[in-house]
Design a protein around this motif. Sequence first.
Motif, PDB file in Angstrom:
ATOM      1  N   THR A  62       2.879 -21.774   7.668  1.00  0.00           N
ATOM      2  CA  THR A  62       2.271 -21.629   8.991  1.00  0.00           C
ATOM      3  C   THR A  62       0.753 -21.754   8.957  1.00  0.00           C
ATOM      4  OG1 THR A  62       4.076 -20.178   9.702  1.00  0.00           O
ATOM      5  CG2 THR A  62       2.030 -20.109  10.994  1.00  0.00           C
ATOM      6  N   TYR A  63       0.129 -21.122   7.970  1.00  0.00           N
ATOM      7  CA  TYR A  63      -1.334 -21.012   7.966  1.00  0.00           C
ATOM      8  C   TYR A  63      -2.007 -21.868   6.889  1.00  0.00           C
ATOM      9  CZ  TYR A  63      -0.287 -17.081  10.979  1.00  0.00           C
ATOM     10  OH  TYR A  63       0.176 -16.295  11.997  1.00  0.00           O
ATOM     11  N   GLY A  64      -1.216 -22.496   6.026  1.00  0.00           N
ATOM     12  CA  GLY A  64      -1.784 -23.319   4.971  1.00  0.00           C
ATOM     13  C   GLY A  64      -2.221 -22.500   3.776  1.00  0.00           C
ATOM     14  N   THR A  65      -2.583 -23.205   2.726  1.00  0.00           N
ATOM     15  CA  THR A  65      -3.049 -22.572   1.497  1.00  0.00           C
ATOM     16  C   THR A  65      -4.332 -23.252   1.043  1.00  0.00           C
ATOM     17  OG1 THR A  65      -1.645 -24.062   0.188  1.00  0.00           O
ATOM     18  CG2 THR A  65      -0.749 -21.874   0.712  1.00  0.00           C
ATOM     19  N   PRO A  66      -5.134 -22.579   0.241  1.00  0.00           N
ATOM     20  CA  PRO A  66      -5.041 -21.178  -0.152  1.00  0.00           C
ATOM     21  C   PRO A  66      -5.115 -20.263   1.071  1.00  0.00           C
ATOM     22  CG  PRO A  66      -6.653 -22.335  -1.512  1.00  0.00           C
ATOM     23  CD  PRO A  66      -6.323 -23.225  -0.358  1.00  0.00           C
ATOM     24  N   LEU A  67      -4.524 -19.097   0.939  1.00  0.00           N
ATOM     25  CA  LEU A  67      -4.488 -18.141   2.043  1.00  0.00           C
ATOM     26  C   LEU A  67      -4.626 -16.735   1.484  1.00  0.00           C
ATOM     27  CD1 LEU A  67      -3.953 -17.700   5.126  1.00  0.00           C
ATOM     28  CD2 LEU A  67      -1.542 -17.363   4.510  1.00  0.00           C
ATOM     29  N   TYR A  68      -5.591 -15.994   2.017  1.00  0.00           N
ATOM     30  CA  TYR A  68      -5.712 -14.574   1.695  1.00  0.00           C
ATOM     31  C   TYR A  68      -4.779 -13.791   2.618  1.00  0.00           C
ATOM     32  CZ  TYR A  68     -10.222 -15.782  -0.543  1.00  0.00           C
ATOM     33  OH  TYR A  68     -11.205 -16.315  -1.322  1.00  0.00           O
ATOM     34  N   VAL A  69      -3.982 -12.915   2.036  1.00  0.00           N
ATOM     35  CA  VAL A  69      -3.048 -12.077   2.799  1.00  0.00           C
ATOM     36  C   VAL A  69      -3.396 -10.620   2.524  1.00  0.00           C
ATOM     37  CG1 VAL A  69      -0.634 -11.480   3.208  1.00  0.00           C
ATOM     38  CG2 VAL A  69      -1.248 -13.830   2.578  1.00  0.00           C
ATOM     39  N   LEU A  70      -3.555  -9.839   3.581  1.00  0.00           N
ATOM     40  CA  LEU A  70      -3.864  -8.414   3.455  1.00  0.00           C
ATOM     41  C   LEU A  70      -2.785  -7.604   4.147  1.00  0.00           C
ATOM     42  CD1 LEU A  70      -7.663  -8.648   4.147  1.00  0.00           C
ATOM     43  CD2 LEU A  70      -6.685  -7.576   2.123  1.00  0.00           C
ATOM     44  N   ASP A  71      -2.205  -6.659   3.409  1.00  0.00           N
ATOM     45  CA  ASP A  71      -1.140  -5.811   3.929  1.00  0.00           C
ATOM     46  C   ASP A  71      -1.750  -4.582   4.590  1.00  0.00           C
ATOM     47  OD1 ASP A  71       1.450  -4.737   4.363  1.00  0.00           O
ATOM     48  OD2 ASP A  71       1.221  -3.507   2.564  1.00  0.00           O
ATOM     49  N   GLU A  72      -1.603  -4.470   5.896  1.00  0.00           N
ATOM     50  CA  GLU A  72      -2.223  -3.387   6.648  1.00  0.00           C
ATOM     51  C   GLU A  72      -1.706  -2.021   6.208  1.00  0.00           C
ATOM     52  OE1 GLU A  72      -2.567  -1.872  11.279  1.00  0.00           O
ATOM     53  OE2 GLU A  72      -2.423  -4.035  10.859  1.00  0.00           O
ATOM     54  N   GLU A  73      -0.405  -1.921   5.927  1.00  0.00           N
ATOM     55  CA  GLU A  73       0.144  -0.615   5.552  1.00  0.00           C
ATOM     56  C   GLU A  73      -0.444  -0.118   4.230  1.00  0.00           C
ATOM     57  OE1 GLU A  73       4.480   1.459   4.598  1.00  0.00           O
ATOM     58  OE2 GLU A  73       4.368  -0.268   5.956  1.00  0.00           O
ATOM     59  N   THR A  74      -0.625  -1.013   3.270  1.00  0.00           N
ATOM     60  CA  THR A  74      -1.220  -0.615   1.998  1.00  0.00           C
ATOM     61  C   THR A  74      -2.663  -0.156   2.197  1.00  0.00           C
ATOM     62  OG1 THR A  74       0.177  -2.144   0.763  1.00  0.00           O
ATOM     63  CG2 THR A  74      -1.812  -1.365  -0.337  1.00  0.00           C
ATOM     64  N   LEU A  75      -3.411  -0.889   2.998  1.00  0.00           N
ATOM     65  CA  LEU A  75      -4.802  -0.535   3.243  1.00  0.00           C
ATOM     66  C   LEU A  75      -4.905   0.821   3.933  1.00  0.00           C
ATOM     67  CD1 LEU A  75      -7.716  -1.342   2.948  1.00  0.00           C
ATOM     68  CD2 LEU A  75      -7.488  -2.777   4.983  1.00  0.00           C
ATOM     69  N   ARG A  76      -4.080   1.071   4.916  1.00  0.00           N
ATOM     70  CA  ARG A  76      -4.105   2.371   5.597  1.00  0.00           C
ATOM     71  C   ARG A  76      -3.664   3.490   4.655  1.00  0.00           C
ATOM     72  NH1 ARG A  76      -5.250   2.241  10.869  1.00  0.00           N
ATOM     73  NH2 ARG A  76      -4.955   0.282  12.030  1.00  0.00           N
ATOM     74  N   ALA A  77      -2.659   3.232   3.852  1.00  0.00           N
ATOM     75  CA  ALA A  77      -2.181   4.266   2.923  1.00  0.00           C
ATOM     76  C   ALA A  77      -3.272   4.653   1.932  1.00  0.00           C
ATOM     77  CB  ALA A  77      -0.944   3.764   2.184  1.00  0.00           C
ATOM     78  N   THR A  78      -4.059   3.670   1.489  1.00  0.00           N
ATOM     79  CA  THR A  78      -5.121   3.967   0.534  1.00  0.00           C
ATOM     80  C   THR A  78      -6.235   4.764   1.196  1.00  0.00           C
ATOM     81  OG1 THR A  78      -4.602   1.816  -0.456  1.00  0.00           O
ATOM     82  CG2 THR A  78      -6.529   2.961  -1.284  1.00  0.00           C
ATOM     83  N   CYS A  79      -6.602   4.406   2.414  1.00  0.00           N
ATOM     84  CA  CYS A  79      -7.593   5.204   3.154  1.00  0.00           C
ATOM     85  C   CYS A  79      -7.134   6.651   3.263  1.00  0.00           C
ATOM     86  CB  CYS A  79      -7.806   4.623   4.544  1.00  0.00           C
ATOM     87  SG  CYS A  79      -8.646   3.030   4.615  1.00  0.00           S
ATOM     88  N   ARG A  80      -5.882   6.839   3.624  1.00  0.00           N
ATOM     89  CA  ARG A  80      -5.365   8.201   3.799  1.00  0.00           C
ATOM     90  C   ARG A  80      -5.274   8.941   2.483  1.00  0.00           C
ATOM     91  NH1 ARG A  80      -0.778   5.930   8.028  1.00  0.00           N
ATOM     92  NH2 ARG A  80      -2.257   5.561   9.732  1.00  0.00           N
ATOM     93  N   ALA A  81      -4.993   8.212   1.416  1.00  0.00           N
ATOM     94  CA  ALA A  81      -4.940   8.857   0.105  1.00  0.00           C
ATOM     95  C   ALA A  81      -6.300   9.457  -0.251  1.00  0.00           C
ATOM     96  CB  ALA A  81      -4.502   7.855  -0.957  1.00  0.00           C
ATOM     97  N   TYR A  82      -7.363   8.719  -0.013  1.00  0.00           N
ATOM     98  CA  TYR A  82      -8.701   9.262  -0.282  1.00  0.00           C
ATOM     99  C   TYR A  82      -9.022  10.428   0.647  1.00  0.00           C
ATOM    100  CZ  TYR A  82     -10.458   6.060  -3.820  1.00  0.00           C
ATOM    101  OH  TYR A  82     -10.676   5.407  -5.008  1.00  0.00           O
ATOM    102  N   ARG A  83      -8.749  10.253   1.918  1.00  0.00           N
ATOM    103  CA  ARG A  83      -9.089  11.311   2.871  1.00  0.00           C
ATOM    104  C   ARG A  83      -8.322  12.602   2.575  1.00  0.00           C
ATOM    105  NH1 ARG A  83      -7.414   9.007   7.436  1.00  0.00           N
ATOM    106  NH2 ARG A  83      -5.656  10.416   7.736  1.00  0.00           N
ATOM    107  N   GLN A  84      -7.032  12.485   2.301  1.00  0.00           N
ATOM    108  CA  GLN A  84      -6.209  13.662   2.046  1.00  0.00           C
ATOM    109  C   GLN A  84      -6.544  14.318   0.711  1.00  0.00           C
ATOM    110  OE1 GLN A  84      -2.282  12.015   2.519  1.00  0.00           O
ATOM    111  NE2 GLN A  84      -2.522  11.756   4.732  1.00  0.00           N
ATOM    112  N   ALA A  85      -6.859  13.498  -0.299  1.00  0.00           N
ATOM    113  CA  ALA A  85      -7.204  14.063  -1.601  1.00  0.00           C
ATOM    114  C   ALA A  85      -8.523  14.829  -1.528  1.00  0.00           C
ATOM    115  CB  ALA A  85      -7.296  12.956  -2.647  1.00  0.00           C
ATOM    116  N   LEU A  86      -9.494  14.310  -0.805  1.00  0.00           N
ATOM    117  CA  LEU A  86     -10.762  15.029  -0.648  1.00  0.00           C
ATOM    118  C   LEU A  86     -10.550  16.347   0.088  1.00  0.00           C
ATOM    119  CD1 LEU A  86     -13.074  12.003   0.209  1.00  0.00           C
ATOM    120  CD2 LEU A  86     -13.326  13.511  -1.780  1.00  0.00           C
ATOM    121  N   ALA A  87      -9.718  16.319   1.123  1.00  0.00           N
ATOM    122  CA  ALA A  87      -9.453  17.552   1.866  1.00  0.00           C
ATOM    123  C   ALA A  87      -8.727  18.583   1.006  1.00  0.00           C
ATOM    124  CB  ALA A  87      -8.631  17.240   3.111  1.00  0.00           C
ATOM    125  N   ALA A  88      -7.873  18.116   0.109  1.00  0.00           N
ATOM    126  CA  ALA A  88      -7.082  19.026  -0.716  1.00  0.00           C
ATOM    127  C   ALA A  88      -7.871  19.600  -1.881  1.00  0.00           C
ATOM    128  CB  ALA A  88      -5.835  18.307  -1.229  1.00  0.00           C
TER     129      ALA A  88
END
Length: 471
Positions: A62-88
């Motif tokens: 659909t979008y051709g190559t080379p193509l950068y793909v970013l998984d939104e769920e992984t990015l959000r999970a990592t943000c939350r991992a840092y935020r929650q670990a700092l709070a804990a």
Amino acid sequence: MVTSASPATDSVAPAAGEAAAPFEQGLDRLSPNRNLAPITARLDALGRLEVGGVALGDLAQTYGTPLYVLDEETLRATCRAYRQALAAHYPGDALALYASKANSSLAITALVASEGLGLDAVSAGELLTALQGGMPAERIVFHGNNKSAEELQLAIDRGVTVVLDNWNDIELLSDLAAGRARPVRVLVRFTPGIECHTHEYIRTGHLDSKFGFDPDQLESVLQHLAGCAWARVDGLHAHIGSQIFELEPHRDLAAVMAEALLLARSLGHPCGDLNVGGGLGIRYVGSDDPPSIQEWVRVVAGAVAEACNQRQLVLPRLLCEPGRSLVATAGLTLYSVGSRKEIPGLRTYLSVDGGMSDNPRPITYQSLYTAVLADRPLAEATEVVTVAGKHCESGDVLLRDIRLPAASPGDVLAVFATGAYNAAMASNYNRIPRPAAVFVHDGVADVVQRRERPEDLLRYDVLPHRLLPVT
């Protein structure tokens, strides 16, 4: 899953089927930096690899190559991992700042801001991207070892915290900020003199570094700033490197920074922030074993709290700056396979339609990556190949001596953990346009950076009249 071999050995990586578990089980959703693939990576009903609910082969078509793909769920999970670990793990206030040099875009900024993180920028471009992407100015810090007057003016006009890296910063700001109603919020960066086992180009904590004041200068710097009405010293900053798997250096850093904090407060500076930088590593290949985000934060937070308590210091707000560990494993790059060159008894080259312009890390840092054929990720690996880019450089090699199933022109190769320092360091070498980027989430793909076209590369060229072709 296939990984490139270490350049220090003659071994090659395991066959694809031997390392396929990350697609089906064992993903660390609490600490995505320990994964080889995004947390949504799985096989669809046809055995093809999909991420974010979208088959990678379909994205390539659909979008051709080379193509950068970013998984939104992984990015959000990592943000939350840092935020929650700092709070804990930290008993005081804390804030993770995304080191946007890893991958700067409006979409990433908007996502990171929505997850409650801050951001650090190192240029006017990164700063404008952060502001226009919706990051509040009070959650931005502005770095750089050679900031221009124009960049500093932009930062102070927008109310961004400036990290003082050297005397030139101080001299420029003393002119730019003179007479302002409110002082400029600043952090003072110094080199802590701590070595880490990482690549020479990305070790920034040792004394021989272009970044930060020498520790022997720190007292005179702080004394000078105590007499500057334009400056409010809100804290201190230090950073010891990148792609770090060790934890002990961070304990050492906490003690050094607590001593500096004690000095700064004794000279009358409020110094409510202590910024310990970033540097946590990720898993690029199966043999990498980085600490989890939770373990890294636990060690850093505990060390800072202990060092401050020992010196009877009121706990500062703890700032950290994850970049690679926040965005790298959320990303992958898709390529289309093209030509093949077999050198009997020596090597087989498999060329793809990208290379060092979209990923300069292998030729710059000898970096290793993990890769599969997107539509046949579990097929038996039957050959050892070296995946080469299309640029006019013999060193343009993305993956050296890896095992892959037999690949044909048009097959799609997926290279993992390219979310950091790929798009950010991309170039137009050989006048090759930079790739598009898409976010994937719940079966939907959104273009977040358009693909450049060859004609785009001529946009800023100027042909003097005297050189116009004679007609």
